[in-house]
Design a protein around this motif. Structure first.
Motif, mmCIF file in Angstrom:
data_model
loop_
_atom_site.group_PDB
_atom_site.id
_atom_site.type_symbol
_atom_site.label_atom_id
_atom_site.label_comp_id
_atom_site.label_asym_id
_atom_site.label_seq_id
_atom_site.Cartn_x
_atom_site.Cartn_y
_atom_site.Cartn_z
ATOM 1 N N LEU A 55 0.860 -1.183 0.000
ATOM 2 C CA LEU A 55 0.000 0.000 0.000
ATOM 3 C C LEU A 55 0.898 1.235 0.000
ATOM 4 N N TRP A 56 0.463 2.293 -0.703
ATOM 5 C CA TRP A 56 1.292 3.479 -0.904
ATOM 6 C C TRP A 56 0.634 4.735 -0.354
ATOM 7 N N PHE A 57 1.475 5.619 0.207
ATOM 8 C CA PHE A 57 1.024 6.900 0.748
ATOM 9 C C PHE A 57 2.074 7.965 0.445
ATOM 10 N N PHE A 58 1.624 9.148 0.049
ATOM 11 C CA PHE A 58 2.529 10.280 -0.152
ATOM 12 C C PHE A 58 2.725 10.998 1.172
ATOM 13 N N THR A 59 3.897 11.588 1.340
ATOM 14 C CA THR A 59 4.192 12.370 2.538
ATOM 15 C C THR A 59 5.290 13.380 2.232
ATOM 16 N N ARG A 60 5.474 14.286 3.136
ATOM 17 C CA ARG A 60 6.634 15.182 3.065
ATOM 18 C C ARG A 60 7.820 14.467 3.699
ATOM 19 N N ASP A 61 8.977 14.674 3.119
ATOM 20 C CA ASP A 61 10.197 14.015 3.566
ATOM 21 C C ASP A 61 10.607 14.440 4.982
ATOM 22 N N ASP A 62 10.174 15.625 5.404
ATOM 23 C CA ASP A 62 10.562 16.129 6.725
ATOM 24 C C ASP A 62 9.464 15.924 7.774
ATOM 25 N N SER A 63 8.472 15.128 7.456
ATOM 26 C CA SER A 63 7.375 14.856 8.386
ATOM 27 C C SER A 63 7.879 14.048 9.582
ATOM 28 N N PRO A 64 7.356 14.310 10.782
ATOM 29 C CA PRO A 64 7.769 13.511 11.953
ATOM 30 C C PRO A 64 7.539 12.009 11.774
ATOM 31 N N LYS A 65 6.568 11.622 10.965
ATOM 32 C CA LYS A 65 6.323 10.190 10.786
ATOM 33 C C LYS A 65 7.495 9.496 10.102
ATOM 34 N N ILE A 66 8.284 10.227 9.326
ATOM 35 C CA ILE A 66 9.461 9.626 8.686
ATOM 36 C C ILE A 66 10.454 9.162 9.752
ATOM 37 N N ALA A 67 10.715 10.023 10.740
ATOM 38 C CA ALA A 67 11.632 9.644 11.824
ATOM 39 C C ALA A 67 11.056 8.477 12.629
ATOM 40 N N GLU A 68 9.743 8.493 12.848
ATOM 41 C CA GLU A 68 9.114 7.396 13.575
ATOM 42 C C GLU A 68 9.291 6.081 12.818
ATOM 43 N N LEU A 69 9.100 6.114 11.503
ATOM 44 C CA LEU A 69 9.228 4.899 10.699
ATOM 45 C C LEU A 69 10.676 4.421 10.610
ATOM 46 N N GLU A 70 11.612 5.349 10.676
ATOM 47 C CA GLU A 70 13.010 4.944 10.624
ATOM 48 C C GLU A 70 13.445 4.255 11.914
ATOM 49 N N SER A 71 12.754 4.548 13.033
ATOM 50 C CA SER A 71 13.112 3.864 14.277
ATOM 51 C C SER A 71 12.247 2.627 14.529
ATOM 52 N N ASP A 72 11.022 2.613 14.015
ATOM 53 C CA ASP A 72 10.141 1.447 14.158
ATOM 54 C C ASP A 72 9.266 1.375 12.915
ATOM 55 N N ARG A 73 9.500 0.391 12.091
ATOM 56 C CA ARG A 73 8.811 0.293 10.788
ATOM 57 C C ARG A 73 7.405 -0.285 10.877
ATOM 58 N N HIS A 74 6.971 -0.746 12.030
ATOM 59 C CA HIS A 74 5.633 -1.337 12.174
ATOM 60 C C HIS A 74 4.561 -0.257 12.128
ATOM 61 N N VAL A 75 3.532 -0.508 11.343
ATOM 62 C CA VAL A 75 2.417 0.425 11.241
ATOM 63 C C VAL A 75 1.097 -0.337 11.325
ATOM 64 N N LEU A 76 0.081 0.402 11.693
ATOM 65 C CA LEU A 76 -1.277 -0.087 11.663
ATOM 66 C C LEU A 76 -2.072 0.895 10.825
ATOM 67 N N LEU A 77 -2.843 0.377 9.876
ATOM 68 C CA LEU A 77 -3.691 1.208 9.024
ATOM 69 C C LEU A 77 -5.147 0.860 9.298
ATOM 70 N N GLY A 78 -5.960 1.864 9.483
ATOM 71 C CA GLY A 78 -7.384 1.651 9.689
ATOM 72 C C GLY A 78 -8.176 2.228 8.532
ATOM 73 N N TYR A 79 -8.974 1.407 7.881
ATOM 74 C CA TYR A 79 -9.827 1.823 6.767
ATOM 75 C C TYR A 79 -11.276 1.689 7.217
ATOM 76 N N SER A 80 -12.091 2.677 6.872
ATOM 77 C CA SER A 80 -13.473 2.672 7.316
ATOM 78 C C SER A 80 -14.394 3.210 6.230
ATOM 79 N N ASP A 81 -15.426 2.437 5.937
ATOM 80 C CA ASP A 81 -16.499 2.880 5.047
ATOM 81 C C ASP A 81 -17.809 2.672 5.809
ATOM 82 N N PRO A 82 -18.160 3.640 6.685
ATOM 83 C CA PRO A 82 -19.356 3.451 7.514
ATOM 84 C C PRO A 82 -20.641 3.294 6.702
ATOM 85 N N LYS A 83 -20.714 3.965 5.571
ATOM 86 C CA LYS A 83 -21.926 3.870 4.753
ATOM 87 C C LYS A 83 -22.135 2.438 4.247
ATOM 88 N N GLY A 84 -21.063 1.803 3.805
ATOM 89 C CA GLY A 84 -21.149 0.424 3.323
ATOM 90 C C GLY A 84 -20.951 -0.604 4.420
#
Length: 173
Positions: A55-84
């Motif tokens: 899965l792909w996401f755009f970001t700014r290179d200087d975003s704090p999440k970049i530093a977070e990912l460089e120290s811990d690569r684990h992520v959780l993604l939540g997707y929600s379609d309440p209507k469906g």
């Protein structure tokens, strides 16, 4: 995206996960900061990769999440379609990709709202999330089914089960 027949095997469940998230435009991405605290933020989701596991996401290179990912690569993604009544939780490992050709390949013009310099601008990066596992909840979303479930719960004191919940692994395939 409620189906009449639930998937029967892991491959079908992986396909179902991809189908459930492919049209959801925003995912909540949760990372871990250097103090071990969870940090979540909405991210504009791109279509899942052709391999069905990235899965792909755009970001700014200087975003704090970049530093977070460089120290811990684990992520959780939540997707929600309440209507469906579709909900998907995806866990995986992320990597930062700095590749202007890939930026151009994945770019959609609506991203200019957050990244006005466009796909070739300086400081634009991608986050690629390799799916390790997912869990989904696919409830039947019709008003009639909801009303029936409500009446059944009221009459019996037991919750109505009008949907499907499953966990599916994406590694090793």
């Amino acid at each position: 995206m409620a189906n009449a027949e639930p998937p029967r095997n892991e491959d079908e469940m992986r396909i179902k996960v991809r189908e459930m998230i492919q049209d959801i435009q925003v995912a909540m991405m949760v990372t871990t900061d250097s103090n071990g605290h969870l940090h979540g933020r909405p991210m504009r989701a791109q279509k899942p990769d052709a391999d069905g596991k990235t899965l792909w996401f755009f970001t700014r290179d200087d975003s704090p999440k970049i530093a977070e990912l460089e120290s811990d690569r684990h992520v959780l993604l939540g997707y929600s379609d309440p209507k469906g009544q579709d909900f998907v939780s995806v866990s995986g490992t992320a990597r930062v990709v700095r590749d202007k050709a890939k930026n151009k390949e994945l770019w959609t013009e609506d991203l200019r709202t957050w990244l006005p310099e466009g796909p070739e601008g300086d400081g634009i990066a991608l986050i690629a999330v390799q799916i390790e596992q997912a869990e989904y909840w696919d409830a039947i979303s019709s008003n009639l089914t909801f009303a029936f479930g409500y009446a059944k719960a009221l009459a019996t004191g037991k919750p109505a089960h009008s949907g499907e919940n499953a966990k599916v692994g994406f590694t090793g395939r």
